[in-house]
Motif scaffolding. Sequence first.
Motif, PDB file in Angstrom:
ATOM      1  N   LYS A 114       0.812  -1.208   0.000  1.00  0.00           N
ATOM      2  CA  LYS A 114       0.000   0.000   0.000  1.00  0.00           C
ATOM      3  C   LYS A 114       0.851   1.267   0.000  1.00  0.00           C
ATOM      4  CE  LYS A 114      -4.409  -1.499   1.952  1.00  0.00           C
ATOM      5  NZ  LYS A 114      -5.394  -1.318   3.058  1.00  0.00           N
ATOM      6  N   ASN A 115       2.071   1.179   0.537  1.00  0.00           N
ATOM      7  CA  ASN A 115       2.970   2.334   0.542  1.00  0.00           C
ATOM      8  C   ASN A 115       3.764   2.443  -0.754  1.00  0.00           C
ATOM      9  OD1 ASN A 115       4.806   0.231   0.805  1.00  0.00           O
ATOM     10  ND2 ASN A 115       5.229   0.636   2.965  1.00  0.00           N
ATOM     11  N   SER A 116       3.348   1.660  -1.780  1.00  0.00           N
ATOM     12  CA  SER A 116       3.944   1.660  -3.127  1.00  0.00           C
ATOM     13  C   SER A 116       5.303   0.990  -3.183  1.00  0.00           C
ATOM     14  CB  SER A 116       4.056   3.096  -3.692  1.00  0.00           C
ATOM     15  OG  SER A 116       2.765   3.678  -3.794  1.00  0.00           O
ATOM     16  N   ARG A 117       5.762   0.421  -2.106  1.00  0.00           N
ATOM     17  CA  ARG A 117       7.020  -0.312  -2.150  1.00  0.00           C
ATOM     18  C   ARG A 117       6.796  -1.688  -2.787  1.00  0.00           C
ATOM     19  NH1 ARG A 117       9.221   1.136   3.974  1.00  0.00           N
ATOM     20  NH2 ARG A 117       9.785   3.307   3.508  1.00  0.00           N
ATOM     21  N   CYS A 118       7.801  -2.141  -3.507  1.00  0.00           N
ATOM     22  CA  CYS A 118       7.727  -3.430  -4.186  1.00  0.00           C
ATOM     23  C   CYS A 118       8.641  -4.420  -3.483  1.00  0.00           C
ATOM     24  CB  CYS A 118       8.150  -3.282  -5.654  1.00  0.00           C
ATOM     25  SG  CYS A 118       8.268  -4.854  -6.555  1.00  0.00           S
ATOM     26  N   ILE A 119       8.086  -5.536  -3.062  1.00  0.00           N
ATOM     27  CA  ILE A 119       8.867  -6.588  -2.413  1.00  0.00           C
ATOM     28  C   ILE A 119       8.647  -7.895  -3.155  1.00  0.00           C
ATOM     29  CG2 ILE A 119       8.738  -5.481  -0.144  1.00  0.00           C
ATOM     30  CD1 ILE A 119       6.577  -7.521   0.606  1.00  0.00           C
ATOM     31  N   ASP A 120       9.469  -8.862  -2.878  1.00  0.00           N
ATOM     32  CA  ASP A 120       9.309 -10.163  -3.519  1.00  0.00           C
ATOM     33  C   ASP A 120       8.014 -10.819  -3.042  1.00  0.00           C
ATOM     34  OD1 ASP A 120      10.832 -12.308  -5.179  1.00  0.00           O
ATOM     35  OD2 ASP A 120      10.109 -13.382  -3.415  1.00  0.00           O
ATOM     36  N   GLY A 121       7.296 -11.453  -3.961  1.00  0.00           N
ATOM     37  CA  GLY A 121       6.005 -12.030  -3.632  1.00  0.00           C
ATOM     38  C   GLY A 121       6.063 -13.135  -2.601  1.00  0.00           C
ATOM     39  N   ASP A 122       7.194 -13.836  -2.502  1.00  0.00           N
ATOM     40  CA  ASP A 122       7.302 -14.959  -1.568  1.00  0.00           C
ATOM     41  C   ASP A 122       7.301 -14.519  -0.112  1.00  0.00           C
ATOM     42  OD1 ASP A 122       7.314 -16.754  -3.623  1.00  0.00           O
ATOM     43  OD2 ASP A 122       9.499 -16.958  -3.701  1.00  0.00           O
ATOM     44  N   ILE A 123       7.616 -13.250   0.155  1.00  0.00           N
ATOM     45  CA  ILE A 123       7.687 -12.792   1.542  1.00  0.00           C
ATOM     46  C   ILE A 123       6.546 -11.843   1.894  1.00  0.00           C
ATOM     47  CG2 ILE A 123      10.199 -13.039   1.578  1.00  0.00           C
ATOM     48  CD1 ILE A 123      10.385  -9.982   1.315  1.00  0.00           C
ATOM     49  N   ALA A 124       5.581 -11.694   0.979  1.00  0.00           N
ATOM     50  CA  ALA A 124       4.515 -10.713   1.190  1.00  0.00           C
ATOM     51  C   ALA A 124       3.656 -11.037   2.403  1.00  0.00           C
ATOM     52  CB  ALA A 124       3.639 -10.611  -0.059  1.00  0.00           C
ATOM     53  N   CYS A 125       3.354 -12.295   2.598  1.00  0.00           N
ATOM     54  CA  CYS A 125       2.455 -12.679   3.694  1.00  0.00           C
ATOM     55  C   CYS A 125       3.066 -13.875   4.426  1.00  0.00           C
ATOM     56  CB  CYS A 125       1.081 -13.020   3.135  1.00  0.00           C
ATOM     57  SG  CYS A 125      -0.192 -13.274   4.385  1.00  0.00           S
ATOM     58  N   ASN A 126       4.135 -13.630   5.153  1.00  0.00           N
ATOM     59  CA  ASN A 126       4.880 -14.715   5.811  1.00  0.00           C
ATOM     60  C   ASN A 126       4.912 -14.588   7.333  1.00  0.00           C
ATOM     61  OD1 ASN A 126       6.522 -12.486   6.003  1.00  0.00           O
ATOM     62  ND2 ASN A 126       8.377 -13.507   5.265  1.00  0.00           N
ATOM     63  N   GLY A 127       4.040 -13.749   7.886  1.00  0.00           N
ATOM     64  CA  GLY A 127       4.011 -13.596   9.335  1.00  0.00           C
ATOM     65  C   GLY A 127       4.838 -12.433   9.845  1.00  0.00           C
ATOM     66  N   TYR A 128       5.547 -11.720   8.958  1.00  0.00           N
ATOM     67  CA  TYR A 128       6.339 -10.556   9.341  1.00  0.00           C
ATOM     68  C   TYR A 128       5.794  -9.329   8.596  1.00  0.00           C
ATOM     69  CZ  TYR A 128       9.595 -14.041  11.145  1.00  0.00           C
ATOM     70  OH  TYR A 128      10.147 -15.088  11.829  1.00  0.00           O
ATOM     71  N   ASP A 129       6.142  -8.149   9.088  1.00  0.00           N
ATOM     72  CA  ASP A 129       5.708  -6.918   8.433  1.00  0.00           C
ATOM     73  C   ASP A 129       6.653  -6.632   7.276  1.00  0.00           C
ATOM     74  OD1 ASP A 129       4.568  -4.561   7.724  1.00  0.00           O
ATOM     75  OD2 ASP A 129       5.196  -3.439   9.501  1.00  0.00           O
ATOM     76  N   SER A 130       6.507  -7.381   6.218  1.00  0.00           N
ATOM     77  CA  SER A 130       7.441  -7.299   5.096  1.00  0.00           C
ATOM     78  C   SER A 130       7.292  -6.006   4.308  1.00  0.00           C
ATOM     79  CB  SER A 130       7.236  -8.499   4.162  1.00  0.00           C
ATOM     80  OG  SER A 130       7.419  -9.717   4.859  1.00  0.00           O
ATOM     81  N   CYS A 131       6.085  -5.422   4.300  1.00  0.00           N
ATOM     82  CA  CYS A 131       5.859  -4.171   3.569  1.00  0.00           C
ATOM     83  C   CYS A 131       6.254  -2.944   4.386  1.00  0.00           C
ATOM     84  CB  CYS A 131       4.391  -4.066   3.170  1.00  0.00           C
ATOM     85  SG  CYS A 131       3.950  -5.014   1.691  1.00  0.00           S
ATOM     86  N   GLY A 132       6.248  -3.077   5.690  1.00  0.00           N
ATOM     87  CA  GLY A 132       6.536  -1.941   6.538  1.00  0.00           C
ATOM     88  C   GLY A 132       5.307  -1.146   6.911  1.00  0.00           C
ATOM     89  N   ASP A 133       4.149  -1.546   6.389  1.00  0.00           N
ATOM     90  CA  ASP A 133       2.901  -0.863   6.732  1.00  0.00           C
ATOM     91  C   ASP A 133       1.782  -1.868   7.010  1.00  0.00           C
ATOM     92  OD1 ASP A 133       2.479  -1.877   4.234  1.00  0.00           O
ATOM     93  OD2 ASP A 133       1.792   0.011   3.328  1.00  0.00           O
TER      94      ASP A 133
END
Length: 298
Positions: free
Chosen positions: A184-203
């Motif tokens: 949502k903050n427009s940052r792009c991360i690898d799809g494998d870590i998007a929903c892994n139990g950590y705040d990978s997006c930072g928001d």
Amino acid sequence: MMMETNMLKAKKCKLLTICILLFAVKGVLAEYHMQNFCNDELSFIWETIYQAKLDLSDDNIYDTKSDIYPYDRLGFCEMSLEAWITRYPKFMFYFDYLNLDCDDGHLEFYIGESNTGYANITRVSGLQGNICGTDKPVGVFAVDMQHFRIKYVPKRRQSLTNLFSIIITSYGDGSCPSYGHVCKNSRCIDGDIACNGYDSCGDDSGCDLGTAAIVGIVIGGVAGLAMIISLAVCCFCCMKRSGIKAGTIQNLPTSGANPNVYNQVQVVNQGSPYTYPDVNSTNVVQQSNIRPIYGFNP
């Protein structure tokens, strides 16, 4: 021969089970220890990772020697981190915990490399001071560069464990590839870590998925669990059919054998396959009358 075939099937079944379990835990976060990277670099490129958990234990780091002057005590531990070059060339991180008494030492966070002829002394935004204590810094800290450094400065020679832990993620601000995830903050991360139990997006938006995606994840998880259960049942049935039980004694047929000889026995996986007559019998049978098994002659 039949027993060997059954044992081979059991081994193959165990190997397949291990492979499935390894596939199931593929998304486990990579963990690293800062004390193993003193005066060294942790490269996300070489490690082929997009996220890492970094912690620190102090095992007499105060006595660390310098690479240039190995007889001089360096007195601290500094490591650098390298992000990916193109898709995810920046870093963000947040504290998992902090348990570093200020009387024992502190942490310093810098942007840039330290091997460019002179060290960049610019601190990471939001962490300008020395970090210590038990109240962890709150928030997600961004590094708008491919490299940043962490420096631990102990006060003395000491042995301490679990001083701090941070979750580090590499990200990008440009176009996101098909295998990536746009936060949502427009940052792009690898799809494998998007929903892994950590705040990978930072928001906390890594797990903001649509209804269809959620249904797909649930169905996939149920299907995977059913596969593992089915495999376990299959392995159990295969081993049960084989009748292999270590240490069991099986009576062999004795038709035509000398009545003065007791039933021959076979001990599975417990000794020689040879058979022996009853040594207490009054009429000891000659060795030629003993019926061999498995093609061995005693």
